[in-house]
Motif scaffolding. Structure first.
Motif, mmCIF file in Angstrom:
data_model
loop_
_atom_site.group_PDB
_atom_site.id
_atom_site.type_symbol
_atom_site.label_atom_id
_atom_site.label_comp_id
_atom_site.label_asym_id
_atom_site.label_seq_id
_atom_site.Cartn_x
_atom_site.Cartn_y
_atom_site.Cartn_z
ATOM 1 N N LEU A 1 0.877 -1.193 0.333
ATOM 2 C CA LEU A 1 0.069 0.037 -0.057
ATOM 3 C C LEU A 1 1.046 1.373 -0.187
ATOM 4 O O LEU A 1 1.978 1.226 0.781
ATOM 5 N N VAL A 2 0.543 2.149 -0.918
ATOM 6 C CA VAL A 2 1.107 3.351 -0.891
ATOM 7 C C VAL A 2 0.342 4.553 -0.571
ATOM 8 O O VAL A 2 -0.691 5.002 -1.466
ATOM 9 N N PRO A 3 0.000 5.047 0.892
ATOM 10 C CA PRO A 3 -0.610 6.144 1.085
ATOM 11 C C PRO A 3 -0.415 7.598 0.362
ATOM 12 O O PRO A 3 1.003 7.738 0.318
ATOM 13 N N LEU A 4 -1.255 8.110 -0.026
ATOM 14 C CA LEU A 4 -0.790 9.452 -0.823
ATOM 15 C C LEU A 4 -1.276 10.625 -0.237
ATOM 16 O O LEU A 4 -2.524 10.994 0.282
ATOM 17 N N PRO A 5 -0.240 11.552 0.386
ATOM 18 C CA PRO A 5 -0.649 12.561 0.917
ATOM 19 C C PRO A 5 -1.429 13.632 0.375
ATOM 20 O O PRO A 5 -1.246 13.959 -0.802
ATOM 21 N N LYS B 1 4.331 -1.426 3.032
ATOM 22 C CA LYS B 1 4.003 -0.084 3.011
ATOM 23 C C LYS B 1 5.160 0.620 2.297
ATOM 24 O O LYS B 1 6.163 0.382 2.775
ATOM 25 N N ILE B 2 4.923 1.423 1.460
ATOM 26 C CA ILE B 2 5.717 2.507 0.764
ATOM 27 C C ILE B 2 5.186 3.754 1.169
ATOM 28 O O ILE B 2 4.243 4.207 0.832
ATOM 29 N N GLY C 1 14.746 -0.435 1.956
ATOM 30 C CA GLY C 1 15.429 0.453 0.911
ATOM 31 C C GLY C 1 14.598 1.295 0.386
ATOM 32 O O GLY C 1 13.334 1.263 0.595
ATOM 33 N N TYR C 2 15.228 2.231 -0.419
ATOM 34 C CA TYR C 2 14.173 3.214 -1.256
ATOM 35 C C TYR C 2 13.751 2.438 -2.357
ATOM 36 O O TYR C 2 14.474 1.570 -3.224
ATOM 37 N N LEU C 3 12.549 2.845 -2.902
ATOM 38 C CA LEU C 3 11.847 2.273 -4.077
ATOM 39 C C LEU C 3 12.640 2.643 -5.100
ATOM 40 O O LEU C 3 13.146 3.595 -5.562
ATOM 41 N N GLY C 4 12.850 1.513 -5.931
ATOM 42 C CA GLY C 4 13.986 1.424 -7.069
ATOM 43 C C GLY C 4 15.377 1.331 -6.944
ATOM 44 O O GLY C 4 16.033 1.517 -7.750
ATOM 45 N N GLN C 5 15.678 1.339 -5.680
ATOM 46 C CA GLN C 5 16.996 1.262 -5.378
ATOM 47 C C GLN C 5 17.522 -0.291 -4.600
ATOM 48 O O GLN C 5 16.392 -1.081 -4.247
#
Length: 522
Positions: A81-85, A152-153, A355-359
């Motif tokens: 899940l990616v909550p969007l502020p 979660k991201i 980790g950071y997404l994409g890394q």
């Protein structure tokens, strides 16, 4: 692996099915969900999400019961899940959607669309929808964190305008929730900590974990209201009378606040507007809090305790509590992490993000450089002195933490926001956002002069610039968690800053504010 938060909710539903888990407010009045009803809605929505099927989704909505149900159901369904502020700009939201390769969005309530959608599905839980996106540009993820291990991201914009995805496992989120439960509830009578009210956006990891997972894990009640109902709009607008009215109405026992809100509480208390006596524990964090503000709050019987955390550690890593408290510190490390000081830098180990997404994926055994400077005293209390990358070095070789001076200046009632400058210069200056349009230059200069008397000479503010507009996330001058985007602010006021440190004479004193104009402090 068993999810400890969801398991606890199910156990509460079985043992105390009629106990209230969530309380909210709609146009029809108060709405309540028992633990049995909450557990049922989580089960029903999770089963429906399994049928879609989706492996990851965004989450979009105001603070609400539906937001919490969607969050927990996605967790149960094994969806990343990616909550969007809500305070992200449209450009930032589009970046997050593309970066996280989101095929769809869980939408809570009747709110505006984030982007073009191909199809909207109505879920079996009222006011929760699934929006399928029109195909958008995808981002290649080389050597990226495996999303199937990520629960979660959380996207944090940091000090730049481009949000960065922090990948967190279920274990990382659980570790923080359980450690907080132990720290907070071991030092007080738990019978007096039954109701938590969400003040910060639920898309903020701190409120999501500490303000939802912790109380639900313990079988407590969560009051969740839209920001507008609390007098909170955007990320920095606050109507204190409305907020105080709602606090008295719901009588919460605990809150999480930012320093600006705490300052509002203190100012209101000084004028005779009291907080509800029900409050037993107020956690403050998100930015540096002056020790003097904590002292003022305590003198007014406001039970506030400062903490510290990082998104990269799934939020809180240290916290003061009634049984271990030292004003000026951010408390002792929670039981699930180790903290040490390496050449002045605060290092954390034990609950590091994936980790950071994409890394590349990180090991949980690695020491993480927080980027913060500080020290640990002989009693184990952690003190933050500033951000490593924000350190100013004067032309006389003095190392100056701008956050330290900004925290002191933020105590001035005439000042809403401030950024201190002076790297490689002979003295410090400040860019000031007045507390209101009615505040005069004379009031601000008088207040700064008073603060200067308590600062060493190298840290005193000698000149100021009045900002042309407040620092907000929408104009890219403030991060999502209220920190200054210093590079962006410096760029916007480049000419005025150049005038400060040139031979040009500052403006003569005037009682009127002139945005962008340089003033001397007498």
């Amino acid at each position: 692996m068993m999810n400890k938060i969801l398991t606890a909710i199910a156990q509460h539903a079985a043992a105390t099915p009629d106990k209230i888990a969530l309380t909210s407010q709609t146009t029809q009045g108060n709405v309540q969900l028992t633990y049995a009803q909450l557990a049922t809605q989580i089960e029903v929505l999770a089963a429906w999400l399994h049928e879609q099927p989706i492996s990851r989704a965004g989450l979009w909505g105001e603070n609400s019961i539906e937001w919490i149900v969607a969050d927990l159901a996605a967790w149960k369904a094994g969806i990343t899940l990616v909550p969007l502020p809500r305070f992200f700009s449209r450009t930032q939201l589009q970046h997050v959607i593309a970066q996280a390769q989101l095929p769809c969005l869980l939408v809570c309530g009747d709110i505006e669309q984030v982007t073009d959608i191909e199809e909207r599905k109505t879920s079996p839980v009222a006011a929760i929808y699934l929006d399928k996106f029109v195909v958008h540009e995808q981002v290649a993820h080389d050597n990226s964190t495996e999303l199937d291990t990520v629960a979660k991201i959380t996207f944090t914009s940091g000090t730049t305008g481009t949000p960065k995805g922090v990948c967190l496992s279920t274990a990382a989120l659980e570790n923080v929730a359980l450690a907080l439960a132990e720290r907070i509830y071991s030092g007080v009578n738990t019978d007096n900590l039954n109701t938590h009210l969400n003040l910060l956006p639920l898309s903020t990891l701190l409120e999501n974990v500490a303000g939802v997972y912790v109380p639900l894990y313990l079988g407590k009640r969560v009051v969740v209201l839209a920001g507008s109902a609390l007098g909170l709009t955007g990320s920095s607008q606050l109507s204190l009378p409305i907020l105080l009215q709602m606090l008295h109405h719901y009588q919460p026992n605990s809150l999480i606040v930012l320093p600006q809100i705490l300052q509002g509480f203190v100012a209101a208390s000084a004028k005779g507007f009291t907080l509800p006596a029900s409050l037993e524990f107020i956690a403050v964090g998100g930015a540096r809090t002056p020790a003097s503000l904590i002292e003022q709050a305590r003198a007014m019987s406001i039970p506030v305790y400062e903490g510290y955390g990082l998104s990269e550690c799934a939020s809180v890593v240290s916290l003061n509590s009634p049984v271990a408290d030292k004003i000026g510190s951010v408390g002792k490390a929670l039981g699930h992490v180790d903290i040490k000081i390496d050449n002045g830098s605060i290092m954390v180990r034990g609950n590091v993000f994936s980790g950071y997404l994409g890394q590349e994926t990180l090991s949980n055994d690695e020491w993480l450089d927080s980027g913060d400077l500080g020290f640990i005293d002989d009693d184990g209390f952690i003190f933050i002195t500033g951000r490593k990358k924000n350190l100013l070095i004067s032309s006389f070789g003095r190392n100056i933490s701008p956050e330290w001076i900004e925290a002191e200046l933020s105590l001035c009632r005439s000042i809403a926001q401030v950024m201190v400058i002076g790297d490689s210069q002979p003295f410090c200056s400040a860019i000031i956002v007045p507390a209101s349009a009615q505040i005069t230059a004379e009031q601000i200069i008088r207040d700064i002069h008073s603060i200067n008397q308590h600062l060493p000479d190298y840290a005193r503010i000698q000149k100021i610039i009045f900002a042309t507009e407040p620092f907000t996330p929408s104009n890219q001058l403030l991060t999502d968690n209220g920190r200054l985007r210093r590079a962006a602010i410096l760029g916007q006021y480049l000419n005025a800053i150049a005038a400060i440190y040139s031979n040009a004479t500052a403006q003569s004193f005037s009682s009127q504010q002139h945005p962008g104009v340089v003033y001397d402090i007498f």
